[in-house]
Design a protein around this motif. Structure first.
Motif, short mmCIF file in Angstrom:
data_model
loop_
_atom_site.label_atom_id
_atom_site.label_comp_id
_atom_site.label_asym_id
_atom_site.label_seq_id
_atom_site.Cartn_x
_atom_site.Cartn_y
_atom_site.Cartn_z
N ARG A 269 141.20 78.34 70.35
CA ARG A 269 142.26 78.51 69.71
C ARG A 269 141.96 78.06 68.32
O ARG A 269 142.45 78.73 67.32
CB ARG A 269 143.59 77.32 70.42
N LEU A 270 141.30 77.00 67.95
CA LEU A 270 141.04 76.36 66.69
C LEU A 270 140.12 77.01 65.73
O LEU A 270 140.34 77.25 64.73
CB LEU A 270 140.70 74.96 66.62
N ALA A 272 139.86 80.24 65.71
CA ALA A 272 140.60 81.30 65.08
C ALA A 272 141.68 81.07 63.81
O ALA A 272 142.19 81.69 63.43
CB ALA A 272 141.46 82.15 66.32
N VAL A 273 141.74 79.76 63.52
CA VAL A 273 142.54 79.24 62.60
C VAL A 273 141.88 79.43 61.10
O VAL A 273 140.87 79.00 60.92
CB VAL A 273 143.13 77.72 62.70
N PRO A 274 142.34 80.17 60.23
CA PRO A 274 141.96 80.26 58.88
C PRO A 274 141.83 78.67 58.21
O PRO A 274 142.70 78.00 58.49
CB PRO A 274 142.93 81.16 57.87
N LEU A 276 139.36 76.72 59.12
CA LEU A 276 138.71 75.71 60.11
C LEU A 276 137.49 76.78 60.83
O LEU A 276 137.70 77.98 60.93
CB LEU A 276 139.56 75.47 61.28
N CYS A 338 146.84 70.82 68.80
CA CYS A 338 146.50 72.07 68.03
C CYS A 338 147.51 72.63 67.22
O CYS A 338 147.24 73.02 66.13
CB CYS A 338 146.15 73.21 69.09
N ASP A 339 148.74 72.71 67.75
CA ASP A 339 149.94 72.66 66.69
C ASP A 339 149.90 71.88 65.40
O ASP A 339 150.00 72.53 64.62
CB ASP A 339 151.15 72.36 67.46
N GLU A 342 146.90 73.09 63.23
CA GLU A 342 147.51 74.48 62.48
C GLU A 342 148.41 74.16 61.43
O GLU A 342 148.30 74.84 60.31
CB GLU A 342 148.09 75.51 63.52
N GLN A 343 149.46 73.38 61.41
CA GLN A 343 150.34 73.35 60.70
C GLN A 343 149.88 72.56 59.57
O GLN A 343 150.00 72.44 58.28
CB GLN A 343 151.49 72.32 61.37
N ARG A 346 147.85 75.07 57.28
CA ARG A 346 148.54 76.08 57.09
C ARG A 346 148.77 76.31 55.56
O ARG A 346 149.06 75.33 54.75
CB ARG A 346 149.98 76.07 57.59
#
Length: 348
Positions: A269-270, A272-274, A276, A338-339, A342-343, A346
């Motif tokens: 999941r992480l 795929a986070v821009p 990271l 994970c939320d 991501e926050q 962001r």
């Protein structure tokens, strides 16, 4: 997520004991381990030997003490220890190899847990007027506490062959030995048969509150017990450590399997986070190392904002943090973490 919902992913030492472990502690009958009379400790020693295929074992307060005792027992002052550059015993034990054992170190390359056996062979030295004799090869499982890499069985076998050719003992700092065993799909004894002595932590992946088991031959453990006493580790009432340790060791397969699966899901999941990047992928055990793009925020900002959201991670470099999955970080906790991550990264 509210700040009251704390998720500690800095280490698997954040595991909280289970109700069964707490009940076992409350039921301990205090006996003297120095006299080998503590029933819980004796049972844990027996279980340890059964699981690892060793002749004897001794309990200590920590993996660091076990590591120091092992090096002291297996070397003589003025000798050299060969190990990997990321080894815990080299970097995070207060220069204990020099202060306690009186030995120096020689590093050989290790690539994702695979020791360069050509470099290791070249590093082995016999005693001469100007050169320190190789006294010990020290391995680590899992390798690199910020990555959790797994050494293949063939690599252990090749190292054992070299050690035998040069009559050098091999020690395994198996702080997360059971993580390695699960990742390899083998029993722990299939790893430990290639070393002369091994320690594993009762906390970390196994999930007991405290302690380490150091195992090896009868002669080695007799020596280790004397060194433990010298270092202040003769605790007498070791049942407080052993009782929950028995439960943890008996349940290691289920605990470790869940942790590894959780780490893989977090990394997927992480990653795929821009902003990271997972730097130790593919994930082999329960450790995820993340690189935070400096253009997004500094590592201090990242850690601070996460903490404000109730998520705690460990800084391991100027642009990197470590997350370690464990039993006390449930699937719901990890989703919340994970939320929050991501926050935090962001775009604003």
């Amino acid at each position: 997520m509210s700040v009251t919902s704390q998720v500690d992913l800095r280490s698997d030492t954040a595991i909280q004991p289970t109700p069964a472990m707490l009940e076992a502690i409350q039921s301990v009958q205090f006996r003297d381990d120095l006299l080998r009379e503590d029933e819980s400790t004796n049972a844990l020693v027996e279980m340890t030997c059964d699981v690892l295929g060793t002749a004897d074992a001794v309990i200590t307060p920590s993996g660091t003490m076990s590591n120091q005792i092992a090096v002291m027992a297996l070397t003589s002052p003025g000798e050299e220890v060969i190990l990997g550059p990321a080894s815990h015993v080299r970097n995070l034990e207060g220069a204990g190899l020099a202060a306690n054992a009186g030995v120096q170190i020689r590093c050989v390359p290790v690539d994702r847990g695979i020791y360069d056996t050509d470099a290791l062979a070249a590093a082995l030295r016999t005693s001469s007027l100007q050169v320190a004799r190789t006294g010990l090869i020290s391995l680590e499982a899992t390798y690199d506490l910020n990555s959790g890499f797994v050494t293949p069985i063939d690599n252990y076998r090749d190292i054992r062959r070299l050690a035998d050719q040069h009559e050098v003992p091999v020690f395994l700092d198996g702080a997360r030995l059971f993580n390695s065993a699960h990742a390899l799909g083998v029993d722990p004894a299939e790893i430990t048969q290639h070393v002369d002595a091994v320690q594993f932590c009762l906390n970390k992946g196994l999930g007991a509150p405290l302690g380490s088991m150091l195992a090896g031959s009868k002669e080695f453990i007799e020596h280790a017990r004397r060194l433990r006493q010298r270092l202040g580790g003769g605790m007498r009432h070791t049942g407080l450590l052993a009782a929950p340790g028995l439960i943890a060791l008996a349940q290691w397969r289920d605990t470790i399997a869940a942790d590894h699966l959780a780490a893989q899901r977090v990394a997927e999941r992480l990653g795929a986070v821009p902003g990271l990047a997972v730097v130790n992928g593919p994930i082999e055990t329960n450790i995820v190392s993340l690189c935070v793009d400096a253009a997004v925020m500094t590592i201090e900002q990242f850690i601070g904002e996460l903490a404000g959201r109730g998520v705690h991670v460990k800084r391991i470099a100027d642009d990197r943090v470590r997350l370690v999955t464990h039993r006390s970080a449930t699937a719901e906790h990890l989703e919340m973490a994970c939320d929050a991550i991501e926050q935090t990264v962001r775009p604003r």
